[in-house]
Design a protein around this motif. Structure first.
Motif, PDB file in Angstrom:
ATOM      1  N   SER A   2       0.627  -0.883   0.092  1.00  0.00           N
ATOM      2  CA  SER A   2      -0.098  -0.289  -0.183  1.00  0.00           C
ATOM      3  C   SER A   2       0.904   1.415   0.657  1.00  0.00           C
ATOM      4  CB  SER A   2      -1.110  -0.088   0.784  1.00  0.00           C
ATOM      5  OG  SER A   2      -0.172  -0.011   2.404  1.00  0.00           O
ATOM      6  N   SER A   5       2.746   1.678   4.031  1.00  0.00           N
ATOM      7  CA  SER A   5       3.246   1.290   3.557  1.00  0.00           C
ATOM      8  C   SER A   5       5.039   1.440   3.355  1.00  0.00           C
ATOM      9  CB  SER A   5       3.098  -0.640   3.823  1.00  0.00           C
ATOM     10  OG  SER A   5       3.174  -0.970   2.311  1.00  0.00           O
ATOM     11  N   GLU A 140      -1.838  -2.984   8.814  1.00  0.00           N
ATOM     12  CA  GLU A 140      -2.958  -2.568   8.320  1.00  0.00           C
ATOM     13  C   GLU A 140      -4.282  -3.952   7.945  1.00  0.00           C
ATOM     14  OE1 GLU A 140      -2.567   0.651   4.613  1.00  0.00           O
ATOM     15  OE2 GLU A 140      -0.806  -0.968   4.788  1.00  0.00           O
TER      16      GLU A 140
END
Length: 147
Positions: A2, A5, A140
């Motif tokens: 993501s 991240s 997450e």
């Protein structure tokens, strides 16, 4: 991976480059950029874990920093607050995934170079960046952060 991240990997790497050790870099980036509520006194706890606990090359300091972040998010202040059986499976799962992803949880295996050499700094910068991303992805996935 993501966007979050990726950002966290960069921020952990930046913290390491600015002089924080591996454990501190993880904790600093997540408290500064992910809103993990770790105050200055608690942050100081990370200092001794760099280099596998004071350059002893034992448990990876970045892994300890990750565990501090996870524990801040799911931990407890008193035994009455929640049972350890709600906390341990999450930290154990992260530990096991870390070991699988990086091949070891020991600094001596992850960082084979002499401390404070160019190779050491280059290796740990790359490693802390990857570990920062790895922690962000885990948080997450588990729904532990609302970023």
């Amino acid at each position: 991976m993501s966007e979050f991240s990726e950002k966290m990997g960069i921020e952990v790497g930046n913290a390491f480059k600015s002089g924080y050790n591996c454990s501190e870099a993880i904790v600093e980036a997540f408290r500064k950029y992910a809103g993990v509520n770790i105050d200055d006194n608690a942050f100081r706890l990370a200092s001794g874990f760099g280099g596998g606990i004071g350059h002893a090359r034992n448990i990876c300091g970045a892994l300890v920093g990750c565990t501090m972040v996870i524990s801040t998010l799911i931990g407890r202040n008193t035994p009455e607050e929640k049972p350890l059986k709600e906390i341990y499976p999450v930290t154990k799962e992260f530990h096991d995934r870390f070991e699988k992803e990086f091949g070891s949880t020991m600094c001596k295996d992850l960082m084979p170079y002499e401390f404070n050499t160019r190779d050491h700094l280059k290796n740990c910068l790359k490693l802390t960046n990857r570990i920062g991303k790895f922690l962000a992805e885990f948080l997450e996935e588990k729904g532990l952060l609302t970023v």
